[in-house]
Scaffold this motif. Structure first.
Motif, PDB file in Angstrom:
ATOM      1  N   LEU A 183      23.530  39.749  10.461  1.00 42.52           N
ATOM      2  CA  LEU A 183      23.121  39.436  12.067  1.00 42.52           C
ATOM      3  C   LEU A 183      24.259  38.380  12.374  1.00 42.52           C
ATOM      4  N   THR A 184      24.682  38.500  13.535  1.00 44.48           N
ATOM      5  CA  THR A 184      25.876  38.073  14.229  1.00 44.48           C
ATOM      6  C   THR A 184      25.760  37.618  15.533  1.00 44.48           C
ATOM      7  N   ASP A 185      26.503  36.658  16.090  1.00 40.75           N
ATOM      8  CA  ASP A 185      26.420  36.201  17.560  1.00 40.75           C
ATOM      9  C   ASP A 185      27.618  36.038  18.207  1.00 40.75           C
ATOM     10  N   TYR A 186      27.946  36.024  19.278  1.00 48.17           N
ATOM     11  CA  TYR A 186      29.096  35.857  20.107  1.00 48.17           C
ATOM     12  C   TYR A 186      29.516  34.521  19.956  1.00 48.17           C
ATOM     13  N   ASN A 187      28.874  33.394  20.048  1.00 52.04           N
ATOM     14  CA  ASN A 187      29.185  31.995  20.319  1.00 52.04           C
ATOM     15  C   ASN A 187      28.868  31.328  18.882  1.00 52.04           C
ATOM     16  N   TRP A 188      30.020  30.715  18.203  1.00 47.22           N
ATOM     17  CA  TRP A 188      29.857  29.807  16.922  1.00 47.22           C
ATOM     18  C   TRP A 188      29.052  28.792  17.153  1.00 47.22           C
ATOM     19  N   ASP A 189      28.915  28.052  18.177  1.00 50.62           N
ATOM     20  CA  ASP A 189      27.879  26.683  18.455  1.00 50.62           C
ATOM     21  C   ASP A 189      26.351  27.313  18.381  1.00 50.62           C
ATOM     22  N   ASP A 190      26.029  28.207  19.190  1.00 47.41           N
ATOM     23  CA  ASP A 190      24.743  28.886  19.066  1.00 47.41           C
ATOM     24  C   ASP A 190      24.370  29.280  17.725  1.00 47.41           C
TER      25      ASP A 190
END
Length: 272
Positions: A183-190
């Motif tokens: 699972l990955t996401d665009y924003n590091w903080d989120d």
């Protein structure tokens, strides 16, 4: 998809894979003329959101680029509504539920907004809006620094909220679901807040439309082993479907009865 905003959201979603998209393919998918697509591409290029090439267009952004919330919200709205409705049906009265940020999870919040006896914990101010008039739902808002546009709360205060609470279910949004990357996401903080949310939850339920399958975004969130279930709008590729089965991940497809789903376990044991 007849409106310019719907078409352009679809175009941005398609080019986010990093591949060149053809004008003819977009025209067929959206059932409009190639001239209409060229106009859309021209407007998006003016905004710096893509680069036109011969016969099509390509993204000007890398894996860390997240299209604006308003554009993502306009895309696949029917699919997201079906996913959210199914997700909400898995929630029982008296449960504690963590709601992540993102357009699909905000739809889950909308479908839960008239329920009673729930405790909602969320770093999403957009999700909170749906519960403002419901006094029968207790809402706990994570602290932190607000990301404008997304209206998500990030940082140490958000981490601390989920380090001290333990919820029954987490509805998680992601930028990509990939066999190798997880699972990955665009924003590091989120992504860092999502990690803490996962640690706090008994069941981790990913809500994602089928465009997320096979994609890898910028920041790692978790391995697939962390996932209890995935709710989506159409079946994933066969290799992912087999992997979900191997990892005992329940797969739910909104408004469909798919053979892949029938092979998976249900996550509704609390209602049996």
């Amino acid at each position: 998809m007849s409106t310019p905003s719907d078409r352009r959201a679809h175009i941005l979603q398609q080019i986010s894979t990093g591949e060149i998209i053809a004008v003819s393919d977009l025209a067929n998918a959206l059932e409009v003329s190639e001239m209409t697509i060229r106009r859309d591409l021209g407007e998006l290029e003016k905004e710096g959101l893509l680069r036109r090439v011969h016969g099509g267009a390509v993204s000007t952004f890398g894996r860390s680029y997240e299209p604006p919330f308003t554009l993502r919200n306009a895309q696949a709205s029917s699919a997201k509504d079906g996913i959210a409705r199914l997700a909400a049906s898995l929630v029982s009265e008296g449960e504690s539920v963590a709601l992540d940020v993102g357009t699909t999870v905000v739809e889950v919040a909308r479908h839960l907004s008239k329920r009673r006896g729930l405790t909602i914990v969320t770093p999403s101010l957009k999700a909170v809006e749906h519960f403002m008039s419901n006094k029968d739902v207790r809402v706990i808002v994570a602290g932190g620094i607000m990301r404008s546009g997304e209206a998500s709360l990030v940082g140490e205060l958000a981490f601390a909220t989920f380090r001290t609470l333990f919820v029954d279910k987490l509805f998680l949004g992601v930028g990509g679901i990939n066999a190798e990357a997880g699972l990955t996401d665009y924003n590091w903080d989120d992504a860092m807040v999502k990690k803490e949310m996962i640690r706090s939850a008994r069941e981790i339920i990913v809500t994602a439309d089928s465009s997320k399958f096979g994609r890898t975004a910028f920041a790692k969130v978790a391995e697939l082993d962390a996932v209890s279930a995935i709710i989506t709008d159409s079946a994933p590729p066969d290799d992912l479907c087999e992997l979900f089965e191997q990892k005992n991940i329940a797969l739910h497809i909104a408004d469909q009865c798919d053979p892949c789903v029938e092979q998976q376990q249900t996550i509704m044991s609390d209602q049996e």
